[in-house]
Design a protein around this motif. Structure first.
Motif, PDB file in Angstrom:
ATOM      1  N   MET A 170      36.501  -6.494 -39.548  1.00 16.41           N
ATOM      2  CA  MET A 170      35.381  -6.605 -38.614  1.00 16.41           C
ATOM      3  C   MET A 170      35.859  -7.235 -37.310  1.00 16.41           C
ATOM      4  O   MET A 170      36.585  -8.224 -37.326  1.00 16.41           O
ATOM      5  CB  MET A 170      34.256  -7.439 -39.227  1.00 16.41           C
ATOM      6  CG  MET A 170      33.525  -6.765 -40.366  1.00 16.41           C
ATOM      7  SD  MET A 170      32.162  -7.798 -40.993  1.00 16.41           S
ATOM      8  CE  MET A 170      33.092  -9.125 -41.763  1.00 16.41           C
ATOM      9  N   GLN A 171      35.441  -6.670 -36.188  1.00 17.57           N
ATOM     10  CA  GLN A 171      35.804  -7.187 -34.872  1.00 17.57           C
ATOM     11  C   GLN A 171      34.540  -7.404 -34.050  1.00 17.57           C
ATOM     12  O   GLN A 171      33.635  -6.562 -34.050  1.00 17.57           O
ATOM     13  CB  GLN A 171      36.756  -6.230 -34.149  1.00 17.57           C
ATOM     14  CG  GLN A 171      37.387  -6.826 -32.897  1.00 17.57           C
ATOM     15  CD  GLN A 171      38.647  -6.081 -32.467  1.00 17.57           C
ATOM     16  OE1 GLN A 171      39.072  -5.134 -33.118  1.00 17.57           O
ATOM     17  NE2 GLN A 171      39.264  -6.520 -31.392  1.00 17.57           N
ATOM     18  N   VAL A 172      34.472  -8.557 -33.373  1.00 23.88           N
ATOM     19  CA  VAL A 172      33.286  -8.935 -32.598  1.00 23.88           C
ATOM     20  C   VAL A 172      33.526  -8.627 -31.120  1.00 23.88           C
ATOM     21  O   VAL A 172      34.590  -8.946 -30.575  1.00 23.88           O
ATOM     22  CB  VAL A 172      32.972 -10.433 -32.777  1.00 23.88           C
ATOM     23  CG1 VAL A 172      31.670 -10.795 -32.077  1.00 23.88           C
ATOM     24  CG2 VAL A 172      32.886 -10.793 -34.257  1.00 23.88           C
ATOM     25  N   TRP A 173      32.505  -8.038 -30.486  1.00 28.76           N
ATOM     26  CA  TRP A 173      32.623  -7.622 -29.087  1.00 28.76           C
ATOM     27  C   TRP A 173      31.427  -8.127 -28.287  1.00 28.76           C
ATOM     28  O   TRP A 173      30.366  -8.395 -28.840  1.00 28.76           O
ATOM     29  CB  TRP A 173      32.673  -6.097 -28.969  1.00 28.76           C
ATOM     30  CG  TRP A 173      33.705  -5.432 -29.798  1.00 28.76           C
ATOM     31  CD1 TRP A 173      33.580  -5.034 -31.098  1.00 28.76           C
ATOM     32  CD2 TRP A 173      35.033  -5.083 -29.399  1.00 28.76           C
ATOM     33  NE1 TRP A 173      34.745  -4.460 -31.538  1.00 28.76           N
ATOM     34  CE2 TRP A 173      35.658  -4.473 -30.514  1.00 28.76           C
ATOM     35  CE3 TRP A 173      35.757  -5.226 -28.215  1.00 28.76           C
ATOM     36  CZ2 TRP A 173      36.964  -4.010 -30.468  1.00 28.76           C
ATOM     37  CZ3 TRP A 173      37.067  -4.761 -28.172  1.00 28.76           C
ATOM     38  CH2 TRP A 173      37.660  -4.154 -29.290  1.00 28.76           C
ATOM     39  N   VAL A 183      34.505  -6.629 -24.331  1.00 26.77           N
ATOM     40  CA  VAL A 183      35.586  -7.602 -24.492  1.00 26.77           C
ATOM     41  C   VAL A 183      35.584  -8.098 -25.928  1.00 26.77           C
ATOM     42  O   VAL A 183      34.527  -8.437 -26.477  1.00 26.77           O
ATOM     43  CB  VAL A 183      35.417  -8.791 -23.525  1.00 26.77           C
ATOM     44  CG1 VAL A 183      36.495  -9.839 -23.771  1.00 26.77           C
ATOM     45  CG2 VAL A 183      35.442  -8.315 -22.078  1.00 26.77           C
ATOM     46  N   SER A 184      36.751  -8.128 -26.540  1.00 27.55           N
ATOM     47  CA  SER A 184      36.856  -8.609 -27.922  1.00 27.55           C
ATOM     48  C   SER A 184      36.782 -10.129 -27.959  1.00 27.55           C
ATOM     49  O   SER A 184      37.481 -10.813 -27.210  1.00 27.55           O
ATOM     50  CB  SER A 184      38.167  -8.143 -28.543  1.00 27.55           C
ATOM     51  OG  SER A 184      38.332  -8.714 -29.830  1.00 27.55           O
ATOM     52  N   TYR A 210      26.073  -7.852 -27.663  1.00 29.53           N
ATOM     53  CA  TYR A 210      27.032  -8.284 -28.680  1.00 29.53           C
ATOM     54  C   TYR A 210      27.013  -7.265 -29.805  1.00 29.53           C
ATOM     55  O   TYR A 210      25.950  -6.725 -30.156  1.00 29.53           O
ATOM     56  CB  TYR A 210      26.678  -9.669 -29.229  1.00 29.53           C
ATOM     57  CG  TYR A 210      26.871 -10.800 -28.252  1.00 29.53           C
ATOM     58  CD1 TYR A 210      28.073 -11.501 -28.202  1.00 29.53           C
ATOM     59  CD2 TYR A 210      25.858 -11.166 -27.374  1.00 29.53           C
ATOM     60  CE1 TYR A 210      28.250 -12.550 -27.309  1.00 29.53           C
ATOM     61  CE2 TYR A 210      26.031 -12.208 -26.472  1.00 29.53           C
ATOM     62  CZ  TYR A 210      27.229 -12.894 -26.448  1.00 29.53           C
ATOM     63  OH  TYR A 210      27.403 -13.917 -25.555  1.00 29.53           O
ATOM     64  N   GLU A 211      28.183  -7.005 -30.393  1.00 29.61           N
ATOM     65  CA  GLU A 211      28.231  -6.076 -31.525  1.00 29.61           C
ATOM     66  C   GLU A 211      29.448  -6.355 -32.395  1.00 29.61           C
ATOM     67  O   GLU A 211      30.409  -7.002 -31.969  1.00 29.61           O
ATOM     68  CB  GLU A 211      28.248  -4.622 -31.048  1.00 29.61           C
ATOM     69  CG  GLU A 211      29.513  -4.208 -30.318  1.00 29.61           C
ATOM     70  CD  GLU A 211      29.467  -2.751 -29.884  1.00 29.61           C
ATOM     71  OE1 GLU A 211      28.348  -2.185 -29.790  1.00 29.61           O
ATOM     72  OE2 GLU A 211      30.534  -2.180 -29.643  1.00 29.61           O
ATOM     73  N   ILE A 212      29.353  -5.872 -33.619  1.00 25.86           N
ATOM     74  CA  ILE A 212      30.463  -5.974 -34.572  1.00 25.86           C
ATOM     75  C   ILE A 212      30.802  -4.562 -35.026  1.00 25.86           C
ATOM     76  O   ILE A 212      29.908  -3.788 -35.398  1.00 25.86           O
ATOM     77  CB  ILE A 212      30.082  -6.835 -35.791  1.00 25.86           C
ATOM     78  CG1 ILE A 212      29.739  -8.255 -35.349  1.00 25.86           C
ATOM     79  CG2 ILE A 212      31.224  -6.866 -36.802  1.00 25.86           C
ATOM     80  CD1 ILE A 212      29.256  -9.138 -36.490  1.00 25.86           C
ATOM     81  N   PRO A 221      43.268  -0.687 -31.882  1.00 23.47           N
ATOM     82  CA  PRO A 221      44.552  -0.375 -31.228  1.00 23.47           C
ATOM     83  C   PRO A 221      44.412  -0.175 -29.721  1.00 23.47           C
ATOM     84  O   PRO A 221      45.405  -0.249 -28.997  1.00 23.47           O
ATOM     85  CB  PRO A 221      44.992   0.918 -31.926  1.00 23.47           C
ATOM     86  CG  PRO A 221      43.725   1.547 -32.391  1.00 23.47           C
ATOM     87  CD  PRO A 221      42.803   0.419 -32.739  1.00 23.47           C
ATOM     88  N   THR A 222      43.195   0.051 -29.231  1.00 23.58           N
ATOM     89  CA  THR A 222      42.980   0.287 -27.799  1.00 23.58           C
ATOM     90  C   THR A 222      42.357  -0.915 -27.096  1.00 23.58           C
ATOM     91  O   THR A 222      42.112  -0.857 -25.894  1.00 23.58           O
ATOM     92  CB  THR A 222      42.063   1.505 -27.606  1.00 23.58           C
ATOM     93  OG1 THR A 222      40.771   1.197 -28.151  1.00 23.58           O
ATOM     94  CG2 THR A 222      42.629   2.736 -28.303  1.00 23.58           C
ATOM     95  N   ASN A 223      42.084  -1.967 -27.848  1.00 16.96           N
ATOM     96  CA  ASN A 223      41.392  -3.149 -27.317  1.00 16.96           C
ATOM     97  C   ASN A 223      39.992  -2.805 -26.837  1.00 16.96           C
ATOM     98  O   ASN A 223      39.420  -3.504 -26.006  1.00 16.96           O
ATOM     99  CB  ASN A 223      42.187  -3.814 -26.191  1.00 16.96           C
ATOM    100  CG  ASN A 223      41.847  -5.295 -26.060  1.00 16.96           C
ATOM    101  OD1 ASN A 223      41.506  -5.964 -27.040  1.00 16.96           O
ATOM    102  ND2 ASN A 223      41.930  -5.824 -24.840  1.00 16.96           N
ATOM    103  N   LEU A 224      39.445  -1.720 -27.375  1.00 21.44           N
ATOM    104  CA  LEU A 224      38.066  -1.308 -27.141  1.00 21.44           C
ATOM    105  C   LEU A 224      37.483  -0.889 -28.483  1.00 21.44           C
ATOM    106  O   LEU A 224      38.222  -0.487 -29.402  1.00 21.44           O
ATOM    107  CB  LEU A 224      37.996  -0.145 -26.149  1.00 21.44           C
ATOM    108  CG  LEU A 224      38.378  -0.445 -24.695  1.00 21.44           C
ATOM    109  CD1 LEU A 224      38.429   0.853 -23.887  1.00 21.44           C
ATOM    110  CD2 LEU A 224      37.402  -1.424 -24.053  1.00 21.44           C
TER     111      LEU A 224
END
Length: 240
Positions: A170-173, A183-184, A210-212, A221-224
């Motif tokens: 999971m990644q938070v943005w 932005v991560s 905000y999103e996960i 891998p793309t920082n997006l």
């Protein structure tokens, strides 16, 4: 006597668990050692709140009449236990047990006091969030709570245990600017609630997204954002 054992002895004296001989010896040393006296006073002051929370209880009227026979007959009881009167309070087992539970009691009290100090310190140090967002999934169910402060310290609290695939994370943005790129804030690599601090971002504002998302192991891998969205929401300013 090591410094650690001295600290333990002072704690025992403050709690009333030390032997009278040990107490008298340490207090006599404190008369000639101002530094030791100050440490002893500090130990007593540290445990003073425990005394203030306890209600004083009077001893039973027949307390000493029950204890004195036990003191007088203690040696005889050691030789012939069956000769002790039935109304005598046995002190030897209690004295033996005291040595066993004294260390445990002191450890538990110290741990409780340390926890209370840490909780109070964290409450004082944790700034109030400037925005709060509830992230919901496609079904409209709340899956996470996001609280972000003026310094972009963001606390992400999961409201349910997500089913994360073995090869994903999971990644938070967030989107500090409506027309800018996401932005991560970081990875929820442990699958539990976490706090992130990102420098260089503007102060969070209402309606900030905000999103996960689910991303490959190690992050996007793309920082997006590239994976499915677990939950998203717009920030609101809390009412104070």
């Amino acid at each position: 006597m090591t410094d650690r054992s001295l600290e333990t002895l002072m704690d025992e004296i403050a709690l009333g668990l030390a032997d009278e001989a040990e107490m008298a010896d340490l207090e006599a040393r404190a008369l000639d050692d101002p530094a030791l006296a100050a440490r002893l006073d500090f130990a007593r002051a540290r445990f003073a709140p425990l005394d203030e929370t306890a209600d004083p209880l009077p001893l039973p009227a027949d307390f000493w009449s029950r204890v004195e026979p036990a003191l007088d007959t203690a040696p005889a009881k050691a030789e012939d236990e069956s000769s002790a009167p039935s109304n005598v309070v046995p002190l030897a087992p209690a004295q033996t047990a005291l040595g066993r539970w004294r260390a445990t009691a002191l450890g538990s009290i110290a741990a409780s006091l340390l926890l209370a100090v840490l909780v109070g310190w964290m409450s004082l140090m944790q700034p109030d969030p400037v925005v709060i967002a509830v992230l919901v999934n496609d079904s409209g169910e709340a899956i996470a709570l996001v609280e972000s402060g003026a310094d972009n310290t963001t606390r992400v609290t999961l409201l349910e245990a997500p089913n994360v695939p073995d090869d994903q994370v999971m990644q938070v943005w967030t989107k500090p600017e409506d027309d800018g790129l996401p932005v991560s804030l970081g990875l929820l690599s442990s699958g539990t609630s976490m706090t992130f601090t990102i420098e260089g971002l503007p102060t969070p504002h209402p309606q900030q997204l905000y999103e996960i998302t689910f991303e490959p192991a190690g992050g996007s891998p793309t920082n997006l954002p590239t994976g499915p969205i677990l939950g998203k929401g717009l920030a609101k300013e809390p009412v104070t």
